[in-house]
Design an enzyme around this catalytic site. Structure first.
Site, PDB file in Angstrom:
ATOM      1  N   ALA A  86     -39.989  -7.497   0.810  1.00  0.00           N
ATOM      2  CA  ALA A  86     -38.728  -6.780   0.566  1.00  0.00           C
ATOM      3  C   ALA A  86     -38.025  -7.293  -0.687  1.00  0.00           C
ATOM      4  O   ALA A  86     -37.274  -6.547  -1.334  1.00  0.00           O
ATOM      5  CB  ALA A  86     -37.807  -6.891   1.776  1.00  0.00           C
ATOM      6  N   SER A  88     -37.029 -14.090   9.117  1.00  0.00           N
ATOM      7  CA  SER A  88     -36.056 -14.260  10.215  1.00  0.00           C
ATOM      8  C   SER A  88     -35.801 -12.946  10.957  1.00  0.00           C
ATOM      9  O   SER A  88     -34.708 -12.381  10.877  1.00  0.00           O
ATOM     10  CB  SER A  88     -34.749 -14.883   9.724  1.00  0.00           C
ATOM     11  OG  SER A  88     -34.289 -14.373   8.497  1.00  0.00           O
TER      12      SER A  88
HETATM   13  P1  ADP Z   1     -40.374 -11.382  -0.082  1.00  0.00           P
HETATM   14  O1  ADP Z   1     -39.963 -12.744  -0.564  1.00  0.00           O
HETATM   15  O2  ADP Z   1     -39.275 -10.668   0.649  1.00  0.00           O
HETATM   16  O3  ADP Z   1     -41.661 -11.381   0.676  1.00  0.00           O
HETATM   17  P2  ADP Z   1     -40.973 -10.920  -2.875  1.00  0.00           P
HETATM   18  O4  ADP Z   1     -39.726 -11.392  -3.543  1.00  0.00           O
HETATM   19  O5  ADP Z   1     -42.140 -11.868  -2.852  1.00  0.00           O
HETATM   20  O6  ADP Z   1     -40.620 -10.456  -1.370  1.00  0.00           O
HETATM   21  O7  ADP Z   1     -41.458  -9.538  -3.526  1.00  0.00           O
HETATM   22  C1  ADP Z   1     -40.565  -8.483  -3.800  1.00  0.00           C
HETATM   23  C2  ADP Z   1     -41.140  -7.544  -4.875  1.00  0.00           C
HETATM   24  O8  ADP Z   1     -40.220  -6.477  -5.068  1.00  0.00           O
HETATM   25  C3  ADP Z   1     -41.316  -8.223  -6.215  1.00  0.00           C
HETATM   26  O9  ADP Z   1     -42.487  -7.725  -6.827  1.00  0.00           O
HETATM   27  C4  ADP Z   1     -40.061  -7.769  -6.987  1.00  0.00           C
HETATM   28  O10 ADP Z   1     -40.243  -7.746  -8.385  1.00  0.00           O
HETATM   29  C5  ADP Z   1     -39.855  -6.360  -6.427  1.00  0.00           C
HETATM   30  N1  ADP Z   1     -38.463  -5.866  -6.536  1.00  0.00           N
HETATM   31  C6  ADP Z   1     -38.077  -4.674  -7.040  1.00  0.00           C
HETATM   32  N2  ADP Z   1     -36.755  -4.500  -6.994  1.00  0.00           N
HETATM   33  C7  ADP Z   1     -36.250  -5.623  -6.446  1.00  0.00           C
HETATM   34  C8  ADP Z   1     -34.922  -6.043  -6.136  1.00  0.00           C
HETATM   35  N3  ADP Z   1     -33.847  -5.270  -6.361  1.00  0.00           N
HETATM   36  N4  ADP Z   1     -34.754  -7.270  -5.562  1.00  0.00           N
HETATM   37  C9  ADP Z   1     -35.830  -8.053  -5.307  1.00  0.00           C
HETATM   38  N5  ADP Z   1     -37.118  -7.712  -5.568  1.00  0.00           N
HETATM   39  C10 ADP Z   1     -37.331  -6.494  -6.155  1.00  0.00           C
END
Ligand code: ADP
Length: 175
Positions: free
Chosen positions: A16, A86
């Site tokens: 996400a 979480s």
């Molecule tokens: P998580 O930690 O929740 O598993 P990640 O941060 O590893 O997710 O991955 C999220 C992906 O979504 C990344 O490739 C990031 O560049 C993309 N993304 C696009 N828009 C957003 C945003 N507004 N906020 C955070 N990530 C974003």
């Protein structure tokens, strides 16, 4: 020096945007001279909570330990950014009560979007039955009912989402 600590709790499905957003926010805060720690799910599960699995009981224990460490840091003026799925509402509320200075950020992207991103290939494995109990596929995710911040990461840039988090901290006098 007056520096109020706070825990910013990023919750949401895998993919996400919790890690990305917490790193962006950390960089902004550090640039402004604040002490920041990130507790990221993947790293925490290799260290602080190594050995715990993904049953509800183990997931709750994972959150309680992370919440306790966040509490220790935040009461010493650190801004703690917690980036963990979480999935259970009740234990998130429990750590909120423990910590007090708590800002919950619902990192919200539809499952279809997270699945399409599939940065770690985990959704594919979950769909193939190679991983059991994967959040959003065959394990629950309970969204926050009243988060301080909601970021729709399928609709917002990282900068837009991050700015919402910083605004929430500013409004509450933490920065
Ligand atoms: P998580 O930690 O929740 O598993 P990640 O941060 O590893 O997710 O991955 C999220 C992906 O979504 C990344 O490739 C990031 O560049 C993309 N993304 C696009 N828009 C957003 C945003 N507004 N906020 C955070 N990530 C974003």
């Amino acid at each position: 020096m007056h520096e109020r600590g706070v825990t910013v709790w990023f919750t949401g499905l895998s993919g996400a945007g919790k890690t990305t957003l917490s790193r962006w926010v950390a960089e902004q805060l550090r640039t402004n001279g604040r002490r920041v720690e990130i507790l990221d799910g993947d790293e925490v599960r290799r260290t602080l909570t190594r050995g715990l699995g993904f049953s509800k009981q183990d997931r709750d224990e994972n959150i309680r330990r992370i919440g306790y460490v966040a509490h220790l840091l935040a009461r010493n003026g650190v801004i703690v950014l917690v980036a963990v799925i979480s999935p259970y509402r009740e234990v998130r509320e429990e750590v909120r009560r423990l910590i007090g200075d708590f800002v919950e950020v619902y990192v919200n992207a539809p499952l279809e979007v997270c699945e399409q991103r599939d940065l770690k290939g985990l959704y594919r494995k979950a769909r193939a039955g190679e991983i059991r109990g994967f959040t959003g596929i065959d394990d629950p995710y309970e969204p926050p009912l009243a988060p301080e911040v909601e970021c729709r990461t399928d609709l917002e840039t990282v900068e837009q989402s991050g700015a919402k988090v910083l605004a929430a901290l500013r409004e509450r006098g933490y920065i």
